[in-house]
Write an enzyme that holds these catalytic residues in place. Structure first.
Site, short mmCIF file in Angstrom:
data_model
loop_
_atom_site.label_atom_id
_atom_site.label_comp_id
_atom_site.label_asym_id
_atom_site.label_seq_id
_atom_site.Cartn_x
_atom_site.Cartn_y
_atom_site.Cartn_z
N THR A 199 -56.60 12.65 -32.15
CA THR A 199 -56.39 13.55 -33.30
C THR A 199 -56.81 12.81 -34.58
OG1 THR A 199 -54.05 12.95 -33.34
CG2 THR A 199 -54.64 14.99 -32.22
N LYS A 250 -53.40 7.96 -27.24
CA LYS A 250 -53.79 8.45 -28.57
C LYS A 250 -52.59 8.29 -29.51
CE LYS A 250 -52.92 11.75 -30.44
NZ LYS A 250 -52.04 12.69 -31.22
N THR A 263 -47.59 13.10 -32.13
CA THR A 263 -48.42 11.93 -32.16
C THR A 263 -48.90 11.28 -30.90
OG1 THR A 263 -46.90 11.43 -33.85
CG2 THR A 263 -48.54 9.81 -33.39
N GLU A 279 -52.15 4.58 -39.34
CA GLU A 279 -52.61 5.21 -40.57
C GLU A 279 -52.58 4.22 -41.73
OE1 GLU A 279 -51.38 9.74 -39.39
OE2 GLU A 279 -49.96 8.47 -40.45
N ASN A 325 -51.43 10.72 -45.50
CA ASN A 325 -50.34 11.64 -45.23
C ASN A 325 -50.11 12.63 -46.36
OD1 ASN A 325 -49.28 11.07 -42.55
ND2 ASN A 325 -49.18 9.01 -43.38
N THR A 349 -54.00 20.45 -45.07
CA THR A 349 -54.58 21.68 -45.66
C THR A 349 -56.09 21.62 -45.69
OG1 THR A 349 -53.96 20.62 -47.72
CG2 THR A 349 -52.65 22.46 -47.00
#
Lengths: 408, 408
Positions: free
Chosen positions: A156, A182, A193, A279, A403, A408
């Protein structure tokens, strides 16, 4: 940019006798994106799993647990990205079951021999029609060598596919282990996640597979943390096709230990890979806790350090900030701590001695160590005989950026 | 930029009969910076405190607790910035005691009638000589109207001094309450964070002052969280000079309730002020948890939401991300949750109904609410009859910037 993690090389990822994989574009969320993965298991294969502790289990996790409750003889794992099918209530459960049912009919197996997994945005319904329409062509795509393709199809927000293989010899017979995972942030419930699938041809009975799955998970995926949270869909699964010719493992003997070592090698790589691809991560940090009262005692101290936003930002800034680390240890939810027994090492340098800054430690030495992209922080608690470790990443501007801008 | 928090106006901050304050530049860490504050209490005053739960108590906290254990009749609070005197071992304790001893000698009181407080960098020794040399001129500076000066002198990374006053009538007599606090991040152990001092002339006995201090702290400072951690020096103290003429409060009667209301007004303002001035904060968020099993149940759910980095970054990005909020609720360390009973309101808008996105809720409506700088998120759990709330801020680039760049 992931921290010291490169693309898997196909020839290094072994096929597992009894397992074939396929992927397809089913258009769940994006066009031109492989988003549906099928892992087919030969008859005789068994599966064990460890699932999220988040109370809001996603629908596929509920169905997978339910299907596992009727026995571990499974034939297929069906994994989609694009929708986590989480927070979707009874409709979500029906949807997950429908996909299992449709696949079972085509394969002529029973519905509870299929385990469903989903990852993607929370609180969107699964487009069941698209998935079911893709099953026929998907089944035609399967082959034993497609592990890396599967690793790519389950990504993802990951920036690198994660796959690893090893092999071992058990009583004279080769046993292979291959896994994919993943995740890019232990938590990112929005992208629900972490998934990991490991296959092996080891011959092991159901009880021992359950036991080894729990043990391996505790020593790999349960040691990682990017931001301290747990998603609604986290799943870790080991499949044993039992096609290797060694005598069946039915107790915790030398063969069990050998297999566990091989599984841990793959699970360790895959779980660390999630942190390396965390991240916004710029550093990979191993926190070793030694001389704790028990494993849990060590984990609580390690996680308290690893999840402190102030410690994480200090790592990002290459700031050898002993005060923040000591305060994080003091916040660990464990019994009373005697600070005067605590030594801390930053890589190989003595950082704190008996609770104080080590006399020989200098700010310049500390900064040099903190600038590295692989850092080991070792805390010697002096309160027991157990050791454990936690793997984590730093907290950077990019974590906030990813994050804050995602979705959007 | 703090969120809706302005400079205190001196004339709105009342003097408290029986309390005088003074500040001075003693050169602890920086030149030209008031860094030492003295709060003198008339004879007959009593003091109660609530202190950090971090296991690594700073030396001044240990000494203050020890001095309080010999009775609550105190005469002086001595507060320095620039050094937290934390992680400094026996030397730190000797240093804190020396400052108390020196002040006691000048004032002709006993050493244990002085309570020491420190805030600043962890693991640096307190410059005792500088402090002791400043005591004589400091004592000459004291006056009843210096509350705002004291609020300024105790600041560290704060951008705005924090002071608040109120008054009430107890059995026909006016009772005044004034308080000051410092903190800019619930945790920043490096700057050893939160201190709050409230003074009142209410007449109350020792047992009831202890009780009311604990209750007020639970309903104010224990509700705030910026980054989920607790520093080594956090202290909250209420002083009662008992000079108001109302009959002494000796039990939980109407006068107790009245006083508590006034104390809570000031403590509520001061604790929220810390969140409003939180490191990198761009929004002030109240999380109300209704229908929990008990107060703790509500607090655990509220803190799980407030401390989730993903929820905090979503607030920063004005992203009405219900999935992240639901996942944070699911991660709260409480007994089993029935998601189908949960309703969530974003300000006045129904956000989630019985565990699902509310039918009338739209992304555009959500974004409008999330753009505001004061946000109320209400979670109705449907599992009990208790309500509570948590106050927090968002997680912005500036939080990372401040904590990555601070110290050196």
């Amino acid at each position: 940019m992931p921290v010291n993690l490169s693309q898997p090389i196909k020839k290094n990822i072994f096929s597992i006798p009894g397992i074939s994989l396929g992927t397809i574009e089913s258009g769940i969320k994006y066009a031109n994106r492989k988003d549906l993965t099928l892992i087919l298991l030969d008859e005789g294969s068994i599966v064990a799993g460890v699932f999220t502790k988040n109370q809001f289990l996603a629908a596929p996790v509920k169905v997978a647990k339910y299907h596992l409750s009727s026995g571990s003889n499974k034939r297929a794992l069906l994994i989609n990205t694009g929708s986590a099918n989480a927070g979707t209530g009874d409709v979500g459960i029906d949807n997950a079951k429908q996909t299992c049912h449709a696949l079972a009919q085509i394969l002529n197996i029973s519905e509870n021999q299929v385990l469903p997994f989903s990852t993607g945005v929370i609180m969107t319904d699964l487009p069941v029609g698209k998935i079911i329409d893709s099953l026929d062509p998907l089944i035609k795509n399967v082959g034993p060598a497609n592990w890396v393709d599967a690793a790519i199809a389950i990504m993802t927000t990951d920036t690198v596919p994660k796959a690893s293989s090893t092999s071992t010899i058990i009583e004279g017979n080769e046993v292979k282990v291959t896994g994919i995972s993943k995740g890019s942030g232990m938590i990112n419930p929005n992208m629900a996640t972490m998934l990991a699938f490991i296959g092996t041809d080891a011959n092991i009975n159901e009880a021992m597979l359950k036991e080894i799955t729990r043990e391996v998970c505790d020593e790999s995926f349960n040691k990682i943390t990017v931001d301290g949270d747990t998603s609604t869909n986290d799943s870790f699964v080991i499949t044993a096709t039992r096609q290797s010719n060694h005598p069946q493992i039915t107790k915790k003997n030398a063969s069990y230990a050998r297999l566990k070592e091989a599984l841990l090698e793959v699970a360790g790589f895959l779980s660390k890979a999630i942190v390396r691809d965390g991240e916004g991560a710029t550093k990979f940090i191993e926190i070793i806790i030694e001389q704790g009262i028990d494993e849990q005692d060590c984990q609580k101290v390690g996680k308290s350090i690893a999840n402190s936003p102030l410690v994480k930002t200090a790592f990002f800034a290459s700031d050898p900030n002993l005060g923040r680390i000591m305060a994080a240890i003091g916040n660990a939810p464990i019994g009373s701590i005697d600070v005067s027994l605590i030594d801390i090492y930053l890589n190989d340098i003595l950082f704190a001695q008996q609770g104080f800054a080590a006399p020989a430690f200098t700010e310049i030495m500390g900064k040099e160590e903190m600038k590295k992209d692989e850092i080991c922080l070792k805390v010697v608690m002096g309160r027991g005989q157990f050791n454990s470790s936690v793997w984590t990443s730093d907290l950077s501007y990019d974590y906030v950026k990813i994050n804050a801008e995602y979705r959007t």
